[in-house]
Design an enzyme around this catalytic site. Sequence first.
Site, PDB file in Angstrom:
ATOM      1  N   GLU A  75      49.353  40.461 -59.527  1.00  0.00           N
ATOM      2  CA  GLU A  75      48.317  41.181 -58.798  1.00  0.00           C
ATOM      3  C   GLU A  75      48.636  42.672 -58.725  1.00  0.00           C
ATOM      4  O   GLU A  75      47.743  43.505 -58.733  1.00  0.00           O
ATOM      5  CB  GLU A  75      48.165  40.620 -57.377  1.00  0.00           C
ATOM      6  CG  GLU A  75      47.583  39.223 -57.327  1.00  0.00           C
ATOM      7  CD  GLU A  75      47.473  38.708 -55.914  1.00  0.00           C
ATOM      8  OE1 GLU A  75      46.339  38.718 -55.384  1.00  0.00           O
ATOM      9  OE2 GLU A  75      48.505  38.316 -55.337  1.00  0.00           O
ATOM     10  N   ILE A  99      47.301  42.117 -48.046  1.00  0.00           N
ATOM     11  CA  ILE A  99      46.071  42.864 -47.791  1.00  0.00           C
ATOM     12  C   ILE A  99      46.013  43.296 -46.330  1.00  0.00           C
ATOM     13  O   ILE A  99      45.360  44.284 -46.012  1.00  0.00           O
ATOM     14  CB  ILE A  99      44.804  42.093 -48.218  1.00  0.00           C
ATOM     15  CG1 ILE A  99      44.688  40.735 -47.545  1.00  0.00           C
ATOM     16  CG2 ILE A  99      44.742  41.956 -49.726  1.00  0.00           C
ATOM     17  CD1 ILE A  99      43.381  40.000 -47.840  1.00  0.00           C
ATOM     18  N   GLU A 100      46.725  42.597 -45.468  1.00  0.00           N
ATOM     19  CA  GLU A 100      46.801  43.015 -44.070  1.00  0.00           C
ATOM     20  C   GLU A 100      47.382  44.426 -43.951  1.00  0.00           C
ATOM     21  O   GLU A 100      46.928  45.230 -43.146  1.00  0.00           O
ATOM     22  CB  GLU A 100      47.658  42.041 -43.250  1.00  0.00           C
ATOM     23  CG  GLU A 100      47.061  40.677 -43.084  1.00  0.00           C
ATOM     24  CD  GLU A 100      47.442  39.698 -44.193  1.00  0.00           C
ATOM     25  OE1 GLU A 100      47.659  40.121 -45.359  1.00  0.00           O
ATOM     26  OE2 GLU A 100      47.503  38.490 -43.901  1.00  0.00           O
ATOM     27  N   LYS A 114      39.049  40.404 -50.690  1.00  0.00           N
ATOM     28  CA  LYS A 114      39.600  40.172 -52.026  1.00  0.00           C
ATOM     29  C   LYS A 114      38.568  39.287 -52.717  1.00  0.00           C
ATOM     30  O   LYS A 114      38.344  38.141 -52.326  1.00  0.00           O
ATOM     31  CB  LYS A 114      40.953  39.477 -51.904  1.00  0.00           C
ATOM     32  CG  LYS A 114      41.683  39.321 -53.206  1.00  0.00           C
ATOM     33  CD  LYS A 114      42.984  38.548 -53.031  1.00  0.00           C
ATOM     34  CE  LYS A 114      44.075  39.453 -52.523  1.00  0.00           C
ATOM     35  NZ  LYS A 114      45.416  38.820 -52.684  1.00  0.00           N
ATOM     36  N   TYR A 156      30.782  61.165 -44.054  1.00  0.00           N
ATOM     37  CA  TYR A 156      31.211  59.841 -44.497  1.00  0.00           C
ATOM     38  C   TYR A 156      31.566  59.810 -45.979  1.00  0.00           C
ATOM     39  O   TYR A 156      32.237  58.887 -46.432  1.00  0.00           O
ATOM     40  CB  TYR A 156      30.181  58.762 -44.151  1.00  0.00           C
ATOM     41  CG  TYR A 156      28.764  59.056 -44.524  1.00  0.00           C
ATOM     42  CD1 TYR A 156      28.312  58.905 -45.819  1.00  0.00           C
ATOM     43  CD2 TYR A 156      27.861  59.475 -43.548  1.00  0.00           C
ATOM     44  CE1 TYR A 156      26.991  59.170 -46.146  1.00  0.00           C
ATOM     45  CE2 TYR A 156      26.536  59.731 -43.876  1.00  0.00           C
ATOM     46  CZ  TYR A 156      26.111  59.582 -45.176  1.00  0.00           C
ATOM     47  OH  TYR A 156      24.803  59.839 -45.501  1.00  0.00           O
TER      48      TYR A 156
END
Length: 118
Positions: free
Chosen positions: A21, A72-73, A98, A53
């Site tokens: 990954e 991913i946290e 994901k 933004y």
Amino acid sequence: MDCFHLTGIRCYGYTGYLPEEQVLGQWFEVNLTLWLDLSVAGKSDAIEDTLDYRSVINDVQHLVKTSKYALIERLVDAITTSILESDRVKQVQVRLTKLAAPIPDFGGKITVEITRSK
């Protein structure tokens, strides 16, 4: 409190627990809710009185594209921390998905959501 919803920010990144990954990468989608006071901008019609933004989207894309975290946290936390550095943003909700997790026989999505306030 007023808010912006920024949805569908798609980026190719290299965060993931499996070694492949972090080498091959994968697609992520980020959705944001930013709470801030928009009353001055609502009256002035001046971009200087609001949050641009476009810069938030650019910062999120940069973090997803360049980070190589195992979890991913951790990526969601980095995005959240970056957004809260703005003086204007009082609270943020980050939802990172994901889109194609490398899990056998699983065609779903994995999403982590964090909400933080100053």
